[in-house]
Design a protein around this motif. Structure first.
Motif, PDB file in Angstrom:
ATOM      1  N   UNK A 254     -57.035 -26.306  -0.433  1.00  0.00           N
ATOM      2  CA  UNK A 254     -57.104 -27.040  -1.739  1.00  0.00           C
ATOM      3  C   UNK A 254     -58.445 -26.773  -2.635  1.00  0.00           C
ATOM      4  N   UNK A 255     -57.918 -26.317  -3.814  1.00  0.00           N
ATOM      5  CA  UNK A 255     -59.276 -26.241  -4.743  1.00  0.00           C
ATOM      6  C   UNK A 255     -59.428 -27.301  -5.657  1.00  0.00           C
ATOM      7  N   UNK A 256     -60.592 -27.963  -5.768  1.00  0.00           N
ATOM      8  CA  UNK A 256     -60.724 -29.118  -6.631  1.00  0.00           C
ATOM      9  C   UNK A 256     -62.157 -29.403  -6.941  1.00  0.00           C
ATOM     10  N   UNK A 257     -62.495 -30.403  -7.638  1.00  0.00           N
ATOM     11  CA  UNK A 257     -63.675 -30.686  -7.982  1.00  0.00           C
ATOM     12  C   UNK A 257     -64.853 -30.819  -6.893  1.00  0.00           C
ATOM     13  N   UNK A 258     -66.061 -30.473  -6.855  1.00  0.00           N
ATOM     14  CA  UNK A 258     -66.869 -30.846  -5.618  1.00  0.00           C
ATOM     15  C   UNK A 258     -66.731 -32.055  -4.874  1.00  0.00           C
ATOM     16  N   UNK A 259     -66.710 -31.895  -3.572  1.00  0.00           N
ATOM     17  CA  UNK A 259     -66.756 -33.200  -3.022  1.00  0.00           C
ATOM     18  C   UNK A 259     -68.152 -33.674  -2.517  1.00  0.00           C
ATOM     19  N   UNK A 260     -68.414 -35.145  -2.542  1.00  0.00           N
ATOM     20  CA  UNK A 260     -69.697 -35.657  -2.114  1.00  0.00           C
ATOM     21  C   UNK A 260     -69.478 -35.756  -0.566  1.00  0.00           C
ATOM     22  N   UNK A 261     -68.573 -35.915   0.198  1.00  0.00           N
ATOM     23  CA  UNK A 261     -68.456 -35.889   1.484  1.00  0.00           C
ATOM     24  C   UNK A 261     -66.870 -36.061   2.072  1.00  0.00           C
ATOM     25  N   UNK A 262     -66.799 -35.901   3.295  1.00  0.00           N
ATOM     26  CA  UNK A 262     -65.351 -36.139   3.707  1.00  0.00           C
ATOM     27  C   UNK A 262     -65.490 -36.971   5.269  1.00  0.00           C
ATOM     28  N   UNK A 263     -64.699 -37.481   5.211  1.00  0.00           N
ATOM     29  CA  UNK A 263     -64.651 -38.125   6.987  1.00  0.00           C
ATOM     30  C   UNK A 263     -63.175 -38.248   7.360  1.00  0.00           C
ATOM     31  N   UNK A 264     -63.150 -37.855   8.818  1.00  0.00           N
ATOM     32  CA  UNK A 264     -61.788 -37.864   9.451  1.00  0.00           C
ATOM     33  C   UNK A 264     -61.767 -39.376   9.893  1.00  0.00           C
ATOM     34  N   UNK A 265     -60.544 -39.754   9.881  1.00  0.00           N
ATOM     35  CA  UNK A 265     -60.326 -41.067  10.383  1.00  0.00           C
ATOM     36  C   UNK A 265     -59.013 -41.181  11.356  1.00  0.00           C
ATOM     37  N   UNK A 266     -59.073 -41.585  12.316  1.00  0.00           N
ATOM     38  CA  UNK A 266     -57.858 -41.914  13.343  1.00  0.00           C
ATOM     39  C   UNK A 266     -57.184 -43.019  12.737  1.00  0.00           C
ATOM     40  N   UNK A 267     -56.016 -43.187  12.605  1.00  0.00           N
ATOM     41  CA  UNK A 267     -55.397 -44.474  11.847  1.00  0.00           C
ATOM     42  C   UNK A 267     -54.130 -44.864  12.603  1.00  0.00           C
ATOM     43  N   UNK A 268     -53.564 -45.944  12.156  1.00  0.00           N
ATOM     44  CA  UNK A 268     -52.302 -46.337  12.437  1.00  0.00           C
ATOM     45  C   UNK A 268     -51.343 -46.249  11.234  1.00  0.00           C
ATOM     46  N   UNK A 269     -51.803 -45.266  10.387  1.00  0.00           N
ATOM     47  CA  UNK A 269     -50.665 -44.825   9.338  1.00  0.00           C
ATOM     48  C   UNK A 269     -49.654 -44.058   9.939  1.00  0.00           C
ATOM     49  N   UNK A 270     -48.270 -44.225   9.347  1.00  0.00           N
ATOM     50  CA  UNK A 270     -47.422 -43.409   9.535  1.00  0.00           C
ATOM     51  C   UNK A 270     -46.673 -43.990  11.082  1.00  0.00           C
ATOM     52  N   UNK A 271     -46.722 -44.923  11.319  1.00  0.00           N
ATOM     53  CA  UNK A 271     -46.743 -45.445  12.748  1.00  0.00           C
ATOM     54  C   UNK A 271     -45.581 -46.583  12.850  1.00  0.00           C
ATOM     55  N   UNK A 272     -45.400 -46.925  11.966  1.00  0.00           N
ATOM     56  CA  UNK A 272     -44.146 -48.326  11.754  1.00  0.00           C
ATOM     57  C   UNK A 272     -44.600 -49.430  12.625  1.00  0.00           C
ATOM     58  N   UNK A 273     -45.860 -49.501  12.880  1.00  0.00           N
ATOM     59  CA  UNK A 273     -46.383 -50.800  13.756  1.00  0.00           C
ATOM     60  C   UNK A 273     -46.207 -52.074  13.218  1.00  0.00           C
ATOM     61  N   UNK A 274     -45.793 -52.148  11.715  1.00  0.00           N
ATOM     62  CA  UNK A 274     -45.737 -53.376  11.223  1.00  0.00           C
ATOM     63  C   UNK A 274     -44.226 -54.107  11.312  1.00  0.00           C
ATOM     64  N   UNK A 275     -43.313 -53.253  11.778  1.00  0.00           N
ATOM     65  CA  UNK A 275     -41.855 -53.675  12.005  1.00  0.00           C
ATOM     66  C   UNK A 275     -41.840 -54.465  13.136  1.00  0.00           C
TER      67      UNK A 275
END
Ligand code: ATP
Length: 448
Positions: A254-275
């Protein structure tokens, strides 16, 4: 020590994940200790106090000897400095679960200690599925000797404790919860609030090169990029997926404006745990359910382009609720419009004031039968009713039939599971492409 943080942002700025990234980098670079991959948990998506995606963060740090106090002070200082405290709705909360408490909770053998782990697990799951009070967060924290720091009304303690709980449970039992990853990329401060510079073509290319190990970067059907927020927050974009190497590969492309920083997260996104599946008793507002039922009215399009139909629930003989596919769900509404009375379905979504806001729908059995007045065997015309409960007759030919005729009709809709497209998907909702990859169920109709 495990540190949980929430409620530092507002609609006009900041993002709790950014604050987390700043802290993780600062603690690491300052030699304060060894840090884990941070966690980003999405909590109950129906909570009215949320700014956007109801996210909260946590991370673990093995603190260098004697620096515990310094770490706590640094975290509190950054929260005080970066949180949007001028906004009425921003009420930060931070929890610190020190080594001794984590050890007692995780490795304990006595009934009481095992109970502590169970309580954290319940707290996290309730924060995802129910509505909690600040008092519930205080009460569990004081019971388990968890140090809390809050500002203003301190509502953020709910999310902070939930995010920390998720990490404690996941560290003790990594297979306990389904999880995915998000690589968050942040903007240079002087650009906050200005239009984001992202080369569209490079994003489409990155998606093509890494999908389905990454998902919800673009929305093919709606020809839109979905990796970047539209708010003035510090996030440039986020790449979601199930393989860390694929996330970084997409990022490289991906080409984009310069980034200040990046961070990898482990997440419960995309899991349907709310249902909540298999619910007993009455449905409650601000909860999300999986419900079986049969379509009880023809779908209709109402003002604003939303599509609604009535559903009679299988487990409650008398209950009938409304289901709605909102206009932003775009092409998903076309599937809903093709439903007919008598179709057996399972609906997935959040419940408020008698209505389910559809996230997914499984069409389990299509009703292919239509009951029509019978045809006269002589003239071939449809017969008329001979009166209530008295069958059908053809006045001209004097013929009679007792029952309606069952006609088998062709349906445009196929059975199977349908989802809203990425432009309308909640962070926490599981994309069907993940189910396809897991080989979970047949008859999936991913939006792409
Ligand atoms: P962003 O996604 O940009 O980080 P947000 O949508 O996470 O913003 P917050 O600013 O964190 O919004 O506000 C959500 C608030 O709701 C927090 O104070 C959090 O503690 C609280 N909260 C989260 N889940 C629940 C719950 N289940 N019951 C009650 N309060 C909750």
């Amino acid at each position: 020590m495990i540190i949980g943080i929430d409620d530092t942002d507002s609609r006009s700025g900041m993002c709790t994940t950014y604050l987390c990234a700043v802290l993780v980098d600062e603690l690491e670079q300052g030699g304060y200790g060894t840090l884990s991959i941070p966690r980003l948990v999405r909590l109950n998506p129906c909570i009215p106090f949320k700014t956007r995606g109801n996210g909260a963060v946590s991370f673990a740090i093995r603190i260098a000897a004697g620096r515990e106090r310094e770490v706590k002070e640094l975290v509190k200082a950054r929260v005080q400095e970066l949180a949007e405290l001028h906004d009425e709705e921003t009420n930060p909360g931070v929890v610190f679960i020190d080594e001794a408490a984590v050890h007692a909770i995780s490795k304990g053998v006595s009934g009481e200690e095992k109970g502590a782990m169970q309580k954290l697990k319940n707290f996290y799951e309730s924060a995802v599925r129910d509505v909690l009070s600040i008092e519930a967060a205080y009460s569990l924290s004081s019971e388990l000797n968890i140090d809390c720091f809050g500002l203003k009304n301190k509502r953020g303690l709910i999310g902070a404790l939930a995010a920390a709980s998720f990490l404690v449970v996941q560290q003790a039992d990594p297979s306990r919860y389904d999880f995915t990853y998000e690589l968050m990329v942040y903007r240079e401060q002087e650009r906050w609030g200005t239009p984001r510079v992202i080369d569209e073509a490079s994003v489409w290319h990155a998606d093509e090169a890494t999908y389905p190990s990454t998902w919800d970067t673009v929305d093919w059907a709606n020809k839109k990029l979905v990796l970047a927020p539209h708010s003035p927050c510090p996030v440039l974009f986020g790449i979601r997926g199930c393989r860390v190497d694929a996330l970084y590969h997409a990022y490289k492309l991906i080409r984009a404006e310069p980034a200040e920083r990046e961070m990898l997260f482990i997440t419960n996104q995309g899991t349907d745990v709310h249902l909540i599946a298999g619910v007993q008793g009455r449905l409650q507002d601000y909860h999300s359910y999986v419900l079986d039922g049969s379509v009880d009215s023809m779908p209709r399009t109402i003002e604003g382009g939303h599509v609604v139909f009535a559903l009679s629930l299988s487990d409650w003989a008398s209950d009938r609720i409304e289901c709605i596919a909102y206009e932003p769900t775009k092409g998903f509404r076309d599937h809903i419009r093709k439903l007919r009375k008598g179709d057996e379905v399972t609906v997935y979504g959040s419940f408020k004031r008698g209505t389910i806001n559809l996230e997914k729908i499984a069409v389990r059995q299509l009703n292919v039968e239509v009951r029509k007045n019978p045809r006269c065997e002589h003239c071939g015309k449809r017969m008329e009713s001979a009166g209530r409960g008295q069958g059908y007759r053809c006045k001209r030919c004097k013929t009679y039939r007792a029952d309606k005729e069952v006609v088998i009709v062709a349906r445009e809709l196929e059975e199977g599971l349908y989802e809203v497209p990425p432009v309308a998907r909640r962070h926490i909702a599981k994309p069907l492409i993940r189910m396809c990859m897991d080989g979970e169920i047949d008859h999936l109709h991913p939006s792409r």
